[in-house]
Design a protein around this motif. Structure first.
Motif, short mmCIF file in Angstrom:
data_model
loop_
_atom_site.label_atom_id
_atom_site.label_comp_id
_atom_site.label_asym_id
_atom_site.label_seq_id
_atom_site.Cartn_x
_atom_site.Cartn_y
_atom_site.Cartn_z
N UNK A 1 58.77 -27.58 -5.19
CA UNK A 1 57.47 -26.89 -5.60
C UNK A 1 57.55 -25.90 -5.01
N UNK A 2 57.82 -25.25 -3.87
CA UNK A 2 57.77 -24.53 -3.42
C UNK A 2 58.89 -22.93 -3.16
N UNK A 3 59.89 -23.06 -3.94
CA UNK A 3 61.15 -22.32 -3.57
C UNK A 3 61.44 -23.17 -2.70
N UNK A 4 62.79 -21.85 -2.54
CA UNK A 4 64.00 -21.52 -1.52
C UNK A 4 63.08 -20.98 -0.16
N UNK A 5 62.75 -21.94 0.67
CA UNK A 5 62.37 -21.82 2.07
C UNK A 5 63.53 -21.57 3.52
N UNK A 6 62.48 -20.71 4.03
CA UNK A 6 63.73 -20.15 5.60
C UNK A 6 63.54 -21.00 6.44
N UNK A 7 63.83 -21.64 7.71
CA UNK A 7 63.53 -22.53 8.89
C UNK A 7 62.13 -22.07 8.94
N UNK A 8 62.05 -20.59 9.67
CA UNK A 8 60.63 -20.46 9.98
C UNK A 8 59.53 -21.23 9.05
N UNK A 9 59.71 -21.41 8.18
CA UNK A 9 58.34 -21.97 7.41
C UNK A 9 58.75 -23.46 7.43
N UNK A 10 59.42 -24.29 7.87
CA UNK A 10 59.36 -25.43 7.91
C UNK A 10 59.74 -26.11 9.21
N UNK A 11 60.59 -25.47 10.14
CA UNK A 11 60.62 -26.57 11.60
C UNK A 11 60.16 -26.48 12.16
N UNK A 12 59.10 -26.24 12.56
CA UNK A 12 58.04 -26.59 12.97
C UNK A 12 57.17 -27.95 12.67
N UNK A 13 56.90 -28.07 11.32
CA UNK A 13 56.98 -29.07 10.81
C UNK A 13 57.70 -30.83 11.03
N UNK A 14 59.34 -30.04 11.26
CA UNK A 14 60.08 -30.86 11.31
C UNK A 14 59.68 -31.63 13.19
N UNK A 15 59.74 -30.40 13.82
CA UNK A 15 59.43 -31.28 15.10
C UNK A 15 58.47 -31.46 14.93
N UNK A 16 57.05 -31.31 14.28
CA UNK A 16 55.96 -32.56 14.91
C UNK A 16 56.11 -33.49 13.98
N UNK A 17 56.94 -34.24 12.59
CA UNK A 17 57.18 -35.63 12.36
C UNK A 17 58.18 -36.35 12.58
N UNK A 18 59.06 -35.09 14.23
CA UNK A 18 60.64 -35.98 14.57
C UNK A 18 61.66 -35.76 13.95
N UNK A 19 61.86 -35.29 12.54
CA UNK A 19 63.11 -34.97 11.82
C UNK A 19 64.12 -34.22 12.52
N UNK A 20 62.99 -33.30 13.48
CA UNK A 20 64.68 -31.94 14.30
C UNK A 20 66.03 -32.55 14.57
N UNK A 21 66.40 -34.07 15.12
CA UNK A 21 67.22 -34.23 15.20
C UNK A 21 68.27 -34.65 14.23
#
Length: 610
Positions: A397-417
């Motif tokens: 939906x949003x095109x190419x995203x860099x890590x800084x745009x979604x890694x914080x959300x991944x941390x909160x959802x437990x998907x970092x690992x």
């Protein structure tokens, strides 16, 4: 009562026996106890064991004579005042008599002793000792009487104090009950509307004075009325009680929870950093209430709608904040959103963040991630020393995203690992692919970024598994760990990183200079490389202090035998200064932007051919 004691000291057996018989045959011999000694040493031991009314001491004794014995007896605090009568056969020896008085003699008798004189002198000291013993006995009796009186008085005081304490406790309990009735919700024990109003007015005044933000969360249960009507008011009250406990367990320790009445609850969050903190607490409350409630023997499902108002954006007074939060809650219930900010712009951002977190759940399944690579180049030779793998998300939906745009959300959802494991696997696969393609740069390491949660998720095992899977050597990988994250748990980080380092994988501290780690921490960690944060590189040549900081980091790294990589290099001027300061490698847009694997391979081959 004890009898006074006499100590008779004489080394001559016949004289000792004669004097003993004389003392035991005296008219008042039953009023005292006689103890004998045949030497000065034995006399000293007796003095340590007994209290004597008087000591009869022979002057002429072998070893320790009478004078020395008397001096020793009177030198001890216990026997310093005991009267001593010297007995000697040296008649008319005035010098001897004077010496006896100098050593503390109370009297002086010439042998052979006249019985009446000895008995009369002894009687004086015995009478004095009897009076002293009588006085001590009376003193002890008086002390005992006083002690008994004190015990009785203490018992009376304790009884009176206990009665007073009971009265005080009952009065305080009554006052507390009255206060609770006025300030607490009788069902849940939470603050009631009156207490919340007072606290909120105070919080607004403090926030205004200190320039702080705060949030008000207005919560209402969905379909509570139907649950109450169907199961009865007792079940409804039990549900409200359990809901209040879950809300209290979901908020921060400093937050205030109140019940306004019915199924309406309010959370006051003071000293709030930003709006996302309020959203985070609201999500925790929603999640807690979404779980089934056991009411009696039935599992009851309900949900909640939360409206959020922020100070000062959504109201400058207590009334305005309450009205804004209530309105936001109404919209949340109408739109079935669960959470609604009063401020629409913030609400849109929160909705987008929640949507992004949801879409992340499917990104791995749909193979939407890709690694881009950015070279790390030796500052002096221009040779590529390695590449850093940077995560990208081909968002549908949003095109190419860099890590800084979604890694914080991944941390909160437990998907970092799981995402981190995918990155390690993809990097190993790429290293294998470059080797199989026979490229001219198969030996350069691929650096991957590692988050702290991965350290607690068997990181060494994950790395070894992927290395074996793609049959690539440990030198193919390099780990980059952010400095500020490492120092949060230095012991665990050191343990895991040391195991990884011993396998042949190099380790770099990323964003160095921003985490305030000490030199002792750097010495402890098994680190090979320091990466200078780009914030210190950006103004090189413009800000003298940045030059000094970079020089200090390079010198420290030299002392620790570490290589130094500068991040964010964008100009020739920056690179020239870094070379002069002794930096080993550089990375940034000046050499290359992050590129997909195929493009970076072509770029590196082109550079190698040149």
């Amino acid at each position: 009562m004890l009898k006074p004691k006499i100590l008779l000291v004489n080394d001559h057996p016949a004289s000792l026996l004669a004097l003993k018989a004389l003392l035991l045959s005296a008219p008042h011999a039953d009023e005292y106890e006689l103890i004998t000694a045949i030497s000065g040493a034995e006399a000293l031991r007796a003095v340590l064991d007994h209290n004597f009314a008087v000591i009869l001491l022979d002057v002429s004794m072998p070893g320790m004579d009478g004078f020395e014995t008397a001096q020793t007896i009177h030198s001890h605090p216990r026997s310093a005042s005991v009267p001593i009568i010297f007995i000697t056969a040296h008649y008319a020896d005035e010098l001897n008599r004077l010496k006896g008085y100098q050593y503390g003699a109370a009297d002086y008798l010439i042998s052979p002793v006249i019985p009446q004189i000895l008995q009369s002198k002894i009687a004086v000291f015995i009478e004095l000792a009897k009076k002293n013993l009588q006085l001590e006995f009376q003193t002890e009796e008086l002390a005992l009487m006083n002690r008994d009186l004190q015990v009785q008085q203490m018992r009376d005081l304790k009884r009176i104090n206990a009665a007073l304490e009971c009265e005080i406790i009952e009065r305080r309990q009554a006052e507390q009950r009255a206060h609770d009735l006025a300030t607490r919700d009788p069902l849940t024990g939470l603050m009631n509307r009156r207490s919340l109003t007072e606290r909120l007015e105070h919080a607004v005044a403090m926030a205004n004075r200190n320039g702080q933000q705060m949030a008000l969360l207005f919560l209402d249960l969905d379909k509570f009325k139907s649950i109450n009507d169907m199961l009865g008011h007792d079940a409804g009250d039990e549900l409200l009680l359990q809901v209040s406990e879950r809300i209290a367990g979901a908020v921060r320790g400093s937050d205030i929870v109140a019940r306004l009445g019915g199924d309406e609850f309010v959370v006051l969050m003071e000293s709030m950093r930003d709006y996302s903190s309020a959203a985070e607490v609201a999500k925790k409350i929603i999640t807690a209430i979404d779980k089934p409630f056991l009411i009696g023997s039935q599992n009851i499902n309900t949900s909640a709608s939360v409206g959020i108002s922020l100070y000062p954006q959504d109201g400058a007074t207590m009334q305005e904040l309450m009205r804004s939060a209530d309105l936001a809650m109404y919209h949340a219930k109408q739109e079935r959103r669960g959470i609604q900010f009063f401020h629409e712009e913030l609400n849109a951002r929160m909705v987008e963040r929640s949507r992004l977190e949801h879409e992340l759940q499917h990104a791995l399944e749909n193979d939407e991630f890709e690694l881009y690579y950015q070279p790390k180049v030796e500052a002096r030779s221009g040779r590529v020393a390695g590449v850093e793998a940077l995560l990208r998300w081909h968002h549908p939906r949003l095109g190419l995203l860099s890590g800084g745009q979604f890694i914080p959300a991944a941390s909160e959802t437990g998907l970092v690992v799981p995402i981190g494991e995918w990155v390690i696997s993809a990097a190993c696969a790429q290293a294998r692919q470059w080797r199989d393609d026979g490229l001219a740069f198969p030996t350069i390491p691929i650096a991957v970024n590692v988050a702290i949660p991965q350290i607690y998720a068997n990181l060494p095992e994950v790395i070894y598994r992927e290395l074996r899977r793609y049959d690539v050597p440990p030198s193919s990988l390099q780990l980059e760990i952010t400095e500020s994250l490492v120092i949060r748990d230095i012991e665990k980080a050191t343990e895991v990183l040391r195991e990884i380092s011993e396998s042949g994988i190099t380790i770099a501290i990323d964003d160095f200079g921003t985490g305030y780690s000490s030199l002792s921490i750097l010495k402890t960690l098994p680190v090979d490389i320091l990466k200078i944060d780009q914030s210190f590189v950006r103004d090189l040549g413009k800000d003298v202090s940045d030059n000094a900081i970079v020089a200090a980091i390079v010198n420290m790294a030299r002392a620790l035998a570490l290589r130094v990589v500068a991040e964010g290099v964008e100009t020739q001027e920056q690179l020239t200064i870094l070379r002069e300061l002794g930096c080993d490698e550089h990375q940034g847009y000046f050499y290359s932007r992050p590129l997909p694997a195929a493009d970076i391979a072509g770029k590196l081959l082109h550079r190698s051919a040149a």
